[in-house]
Design a protein around this motif. Structure first.
Motif, PDB file in Angstrom:
ATOM      1  N   PHE A  78       0.828  -1.208   0.000  1.00  0.00           N
ATOM      2  CA  PHE A  78       0.000   0.000   0.000  1.00  0.00           C
ATOM      3  C   PHE A  78       0.859   1.253   0.000  1.00  0.00           C
ATOM      4  O   PHE A  78       2.035   1.242   0.381  1.00  0.00           O
ATOM      5  CB  PHE A  78      -0.943   0.024   1.207  1.00  0.00           C
ATOM      6  N   GLU A  79       0.255   2.308  -0.458  1.00  0.00           N
ATOM      7  CA  GLU A  79       0.844   3.654  -0.414  1.00  0.00           C
ATOM      8  C   GLU A  79      -0.308   4.588  -0.124  1.00  0.00           C
ATOM      9  O   GLU A  79      -1.134   4.841  -0.991  1.00  0.00           O
ATOM     10  CB  GLU A  79       1.460   4.017  -1.780  1.00  0.00           C
ATOM     11  N   ILE A  80      -0.387   5.075   1.124  1.00  0.00           N
ATOM     12  CA  ILE A  80      -1.492   5.981   1.451  1.00  0.00           C
ATOM     13  C   ILE A  80      -0.965   7.207   2.188  1.00  0.00           C
ATOM     14  O   ILE A  80       0.062   7.145   2.860  1.00  0.00           O
ATOM     15  CB  ILE A  80      -2.617   5.295   2.268  1.00  0.00           C
ATOM     16  N   ALA A  81      -1.717   8.282   2.039  1.00  0.00           N
ATOM     17  CA  ALA A  81      -1.308   9.552   2.645  1.00  0.00           C
ATOM     18  C   ALA A  81      -1.339   9.430   4.161  1.00  0.00           C
ATOM     19  O   ALA A  81      -2.158   8.697   4.728  1.00  0.00           O
ATOM     20  CB  ALA A  81      -2.249  10.659   2.180  1.00  0.00           C
ATOM     21  N   TYR A  82      -0.412  10.172   4.819  1.00  0.00           N
ATOM     22  CA  TYR A  82      -0.420  10.218   6.278  1.00  0.00           C
ATOM     23  C   TYR A  82      -1.639  10.988   6.754  1.00  0.00           C
ATOM     24  O   TYR A  82      -2.163  11.855   6.062  1.00  0.00           O
ATOM     25  CB  TYR A  82       0.841  10.925   6.792  1.00  0.00           C
ATOM     26  N   LEU A  83      -2.044  10.690   7.965  1.00  0.00           N
ATOM     27  CA  LEU A  83      -3.208  11.367   8.532  1.00  0.00           C
ATOM     28  C   LEU A  83      -2.887  12.808   8.953  1.00  0.00           C
ATOM     29  O   LEU A  83      -3.585  13.727   8.565  1.00  0.00           O
ATOM     30  CB  LEU A  83      -3.723  10.566   9.739  1.00  0.00           C
ATOM     31  N   GLU A  84      -1.835  12.992   9.714  1.00  0.00           N
ATOM     32  CA  GLU A  84      -1.610  14.317  10.292  1.00  0.00           C
ATOM     33  C   GLU A  84      -0.297  14.947   9.852  1.00  0.00           C
ATOM     34  O   GLU A  84       0.201  15.845  10.516  1.00  0.00           O
ATOM     35  CB  GLU A  84      -1.641  14.229  11.821  1.00  0.00           C
ATOM     36  N   ARG A  85       0.260  14.444   8.788  1.00  0.00           N
ATOM     37  CA  ARG A  85       1.508  15.056   8.311  1.00  0.00           C
ATOM     38  C   ARG A  85       1.589  14.889   6.803  1.00  0.00           C
ATOM     39  O   ARG A  85       0.821  14.136   6.214  1.00  0.00           O
ATOM     40  CB  ARG A  85       2.703  14.400   8.999  1.00  0.00           C
ATOM     41  N   GLU A  86       2.515  15.604   6.201  1.00  0.00           N
ATOM     42  CA  GLU A  86       2.720  15.496   4.752  1.00  0.00           C
ATOM     43  C   GLU A  86       3.420  14.172   4.465  1.00  0.00           C
ATOM     44  O   GLU A  86       4.120  13.626   5.304  1.00  0.00           O
ATOM     45  CB  GLU A  86       3.613  16.656   4.268  1.00  0.00           C
ATOM     46  N   GLY A  87       3.215  13.688   3.262  1.00  0.00           N
ATOM     47  CA  GLY A  87       3.946  12.488   2.861  1.00  0.00           C
ATOM     48  C   GLY A  87       3.049  11.270   2.758  1.00  0.00           C
ATOM     49  O   GLY A  87       1.827  11.354   2.946  1.00  0.00           O
ATOM     50  N   VAL A  88       3.679  10.160   2.446  1.00  0.00           N
ATOM     51  CA  VAL A  88       2.949   8.934   2.143  1.00  0.00           C
ATOM     52  C   VAL A  88       3.499   7.793   2.993  1.00  0.00           C
ATOM     53  O   VAL A  88       4.715   7.653   3.143  1.00  0.00           O
ATOM     54  CB  VAL A  88       3.103   8.593   0.636  1.00  0.00           C
ATOM     55  N   LEU A  89       2.575   7.022   3.553  1.00  0.00           N
ATOM     56  CA  LEU A  89       2.954   5.811   4.289  1.00  0.00           C
ATOM     57  C   LEU A  89       3.043   4.664   3.282  1.00  0.00           C
ATOM     58  O   LEU A  89       2.058   4.325   2.624  1.00  0.00           O
ATOM     59  CB  LEU A  89       1.907   5.505   5.367  1.00  0.00           C
ATOM     60  N   ARG A  90       4.262   4.106   3.130  1.00  0.00           N
ATOM     61  CA  ARG A  90       4.463   3.045   2.127  1.00  0.00           C
ATOM     62  C   ARG A  90       4.780   1.729   2.818  1.00  0.00           C
ATOM     63  O   ARG A  90       5.627   1.698   3.725  1.00  0.00           O
ATOM     64  CB  ARG A  90       5.639   3.404   1.210  1.00  0.00           C
ATOM     65  N   SER A  91       4.138   0.663   2.348  1.00  0.00           N
ATOM     66  CA  SER A  91       4.435  -0.649   2.921  1.00  0.00           C
ATOM     67  C   SER A  91       5.892  -1.028   2.659  1.00  0.00           C
ATOM     68  O   SER A  91       6.526  -1.690   3.479  1.00  0.00           O
ATOM     69  CB  SER A  91       3.490  -1.698   2.336  1.00  0.00           C
ATOM     70  N   ALA A  92       6.445  -0.568   1.509  1.00  0.00           N
ATOM     71  CA  ALA A  92       7.830  -0.909   1.164  1.00  0.00           C
ATOM     72  C   ALA A  92       8.801  -0.341   2.198  1.00  0.00           C
ATOM     73  O   ALA A  92       9.809  -0.977   2.520  1.00  0.00           O
ATOM     74  CB  ALA A  92       8.164  -0.378  -0.226  1.00  0.00           C
ATOM     75  N   ASP A  93       8.466   0.849   2.741  1.00  0.00           N
ATOM     76  CA  ASP A  93       9.334   1.463   3.741  1.00  0.00           C
ATOM     77  C   ASP A  93       9.285   0.720   5.074  1.00  0.00           C
ATOM     78  O   ASP A  93      10.174   0.876   5.912  1.00  0.00           O
ATOM     79  CB  ASP A  93       8.926   2.932   3.977  1.00  0.00           C
ATOM     80  N   LEU A  94       8.236  -0.054   5.282  1.00  0.00           N
ATOM     81  CA  LEU A  94       8.067  -0.769   6.546  1.00  0.00           C
ATOM     82  C   LEU A  94       8.620  -2.192   6.469  1.00  0.00           C
ATOM     83  O   LEU A  94       8.683  -2.895   7.475  1.00  0.00           O
ATOM     84  CB  LEU A  94       6.580  -0.824   6.932  1.00  0.00           C
ATOM     85  N   ALA A  95       9.007  -2.607   5.250  1.00  0.00           N
ATOM     86  CA  ALA A  95       9.414  -4.005   5.050  1.00  0.00           C
ATOM     87  C   ALA A  95      10.757  -4.294   5.720  1.00  0.00           C
ATOM     88  O   ALA A  95      11.529  -3.388   6.012  1.00  0.00           O
ATOM     89  CB  ALA A  95       9.499  -4.303   3.558  1.00  0.00           C
ATOM     90  N   GLY A  96      11.000  -5.574   5.942  1.00  0.00           N
ATOM     91  CA  GLY A  96      12.293  -6.002   6.473  1.00  0.00           C
ATOM     92  C   GLY A  96      12.324  -6.148   7.981  1.00  0.00           C
ATOM     93  O   GLY A  96      13.261  -6.700   8.539  1.00  0.00           O
ATOM     94  N   GLU A  97      11.301  -5.638   8.650  1.00  0.00           N
ATOM     95  CA  GLU A  97      11.221  -5.771  10.107  1.00  0.00           C
ATOM     96  C   GLU A  97       9.816  -6.253  10.458  1.00  0.00           C
ATOM     97  O   GLU A  97       8.878  -6.023   9.706  1.00  0.00           O
ATOM     98  CB  GLU A  97      11.449  -4.404  10.778  1.00  0.00           C
ATOM     99  N   PRO A  98       9.683  -6.887  11.632  1.00  0.00           N
ATOM    100  CA  PRO A  98       8.322  -7.242  12.049  1.00  0.00           C
ATOM    101  C   PRO A  98       7.476  -5.971  12.149  1.00  0.00           C
ATOM    102  O   PRO A  98       8.000  -4.900  12.467  1.00  0.00           O
ATOM    103  CB  PRO A  98       8.517  -7.865  13.432  1.00  0.00           C
ATOM    104  N   LEU A  99       6.193  -6.112  11.837  1.00  0.00           N
ATOM    105  CA  LEU A  99       5.322  -4.934  11.792  1.00  0.00           C
ATOM    106  C   LEU A  99       3.986  -5.216  12.480  1.00  0.00           C
ATOM    107  O   LEU A  99       3.403  -6.297  12.314  1.00  0.00           O
ATOM    108  CB  LEU A  99       5.090  -4.543  10.326  1.00  0.00           C
ATOM    109  N   VAL A 100       3.532  -4.241  13.247  1.00  0.00           N
ATOM    110  CA  VAL A 100       2.177  -4.277  13.806  1.00  0.00           C
ATOM    111  C   VAL A 100       1.391  -3.181  13.094  1.00  0.00           C
ATOM    112  O   VAL A 100       1.811  -2.029  13.072  1.00  0.00           O
ATOM    113  CB  VAL A 100       2.189  -4.023  15.335  1.00  0.00           C
ATOM    114  N   LEU A 101       0.284  -3.560  12.457  1.00  0.00           N
ATOM    115  CA  LEU A 101      -0.529  -2.597  11.720  1.00  0.00           C
ATOM    116  C   LEU A 101      -1.921  -2.566  12.350  1.00  0.00           C
ATOM    117  O   LEU A 101      -2.621  -3.583  12.373  1.00  0.00           O
ATOM    118  CB  LEU A 101      -0.609  -3.023  10.251  1.00  0.00           C
ATOM    119  N   ASN A 102      -2.273  -1.397  12.880  1.00  0.00           N
ATOM    120  CA  ASN A 102      -3.526  -1.268  13.626  1.00  0.00           C
ATOM    121  C   ASN A 102      -4.520  -0.385  12.883  1.00  0.00           C
ATOM    122  O   ASN A 102      -4.238   0.766  12.576  1.00  0.00           O
ATOM    123  CB  ASN A 102      -3.219  -0.693  15.027  1.00  0.00           C
TER     124      ASN A 102
END
Lengths: 186, 147
Positions: free
Chosen positions: A52-76
């Motif tokens: 996924f690539e979605i806009a941040y809620l309270e800041r500029e920029g995009v939350l990308r799944s690729a940037d979160l890869a490589g480490e364990p992740l909790v997605l709420n």
């Protein structure tokens, strides 16, 4: 006529079979009663996490799944309109702090089908998460994750495979079960 | 009389061309067909076409987009099945564990018919209706009743 003369002596084995079948059916229905129809298994467990690539809620920029890869992740997944999200709020803040101090895993929120102003007001009231949230106003990402109720939390291992999905508020007991599955000691 | 009949027929047949009157896109019929087979995940036993929930509206929109993109019904179903599992299909799949759901009623009907045939055969089977058998049985029964 024949029936009257014959019936008292006829062995009624089929009656036992019928009785057993009826009992088996009753047993099956009884098991069905104890099951919660709202609890659904996730189709994603054991599968790679949707990208996924979605806009941040309270800041500029995009939350990308690729940037979160490589480490364990909790997605709420959370929302300001979700009352049971408040129950897990303190737990999530603690988990976010634990992620920061330990560096053992990443954590991110997805604000689901929400109005940004209401979401901001909710965070101001309940307390800010120590991690960013992406904004999913139409719930498209929620559909990609097979989300059906709020809150829902996905636990993804370092290889990007979804290991567990928890529907409902997070508790210490849930985390104690989920975190080891993605290679994190709680 | 014929005129009245023709009038009534014309009235009742009106819905037949209603779709054409409002100029419905033929793709929309497919969207509806696919949507009625998909369960709204946030409702109880409701398809995404009938449901007014936001999630169902968004799923319907996804179906529409995919129909316009030219994806097949099976591809669209697979899209939702990959996300929500078999639960999202309103009629369970006929392969795998879902096959049991389809097989049980068939087995029950066959079993019931077999049982009914067996009972009918026992009650009025060949030979049992002949006067001799009848008489023998009655005699045997009489002996038993009057020792």
């Amino acid at each position: 006529m024949t029936d009257v003369t014959q019936s008292p002596r006829r062995p009624a084995r089929w009656r036992y079979a019928l009785g057993a079948a009826a009992l088996a059916l009753l047993g099956l229905l009884a098991i069905g009663l104890t099951r919660e129809p709202g609890r659904l298994p996730s189709a994603l467990v054991g599968q790679p996490m949707p990208a996924f690539e979605i806009a941040y809620l309270e800041r500029e920029g995009v939350l990308r799944s690729a940037d979160l890869a490589g480490e364990p992740l909790v997605l709420n997944f959370w929302a300001s309109w979700c009352t049971s999200c408040r129950q897990e709020h303190a737990q999530l803040i603690r988990l976010g702090q634990f992620s920061e101090t330990s560096g053992a895993f990443r954590i991110a929120g997805i604000n689901y089908r929400d109005d940004p102003d209401r979401a901001a007001a909710y965070l101001a009231r309940e307390g800010r998460f120590p991690y960013p949230s992406g904004h999913d106003p139409r719930g498209r990402l929620g559909i990609d994750f097979g989300v059906y109720g709020m809150p829902e939390t996905f636990f993804i291992d370092a290889g990007g495979i979804v290991r567990m999905r928890h529907a409902g508020p997070l508790t210490a007991a849930v985390l104690a079960e989920a975190m080891p599955r993605i290679g994190v000691t709680p | 009389m014929r005129l009245v009949l023709a009038f009534v027929l014309a009235l009742t047949a009106a819905p037949l061309w209603a779709g054409r009157l409002v100029g419905e896109d033929p793709a929309e019929a497919r969207v509806r067909a696919v949507a009625t087979g998909l369960r709204c995940p946030v409702c109880q036993s409701e398809n995404i076409l009938d449901s007014h929930s936001g999630t169902a509206r968004e799923m319907l929109e996804l179906v529409r987009e995919q129909v316009i993109e030219g994806r097949s019904d099976a591809q669209i179903m697979a899209f939702f099945r990959a996300r929500y599992g078999d639960y999202v299909l309103l009629s369970p799949p006929s392969t795998g564990p879902g096959a049991v759901i389809w097989l049980v009623p068939v087995l029950l009907v066959i079993g019931g018919a077999g049982l009914a045939l067996l009972l009918v055969y026992r009650l009025r089977g060949p030979g049992k209706d002949t006067p001799e058998t009848h008489a023998q049985l009655t005699e045997a029964r009489l002996e038993e009743l009057e020792p």
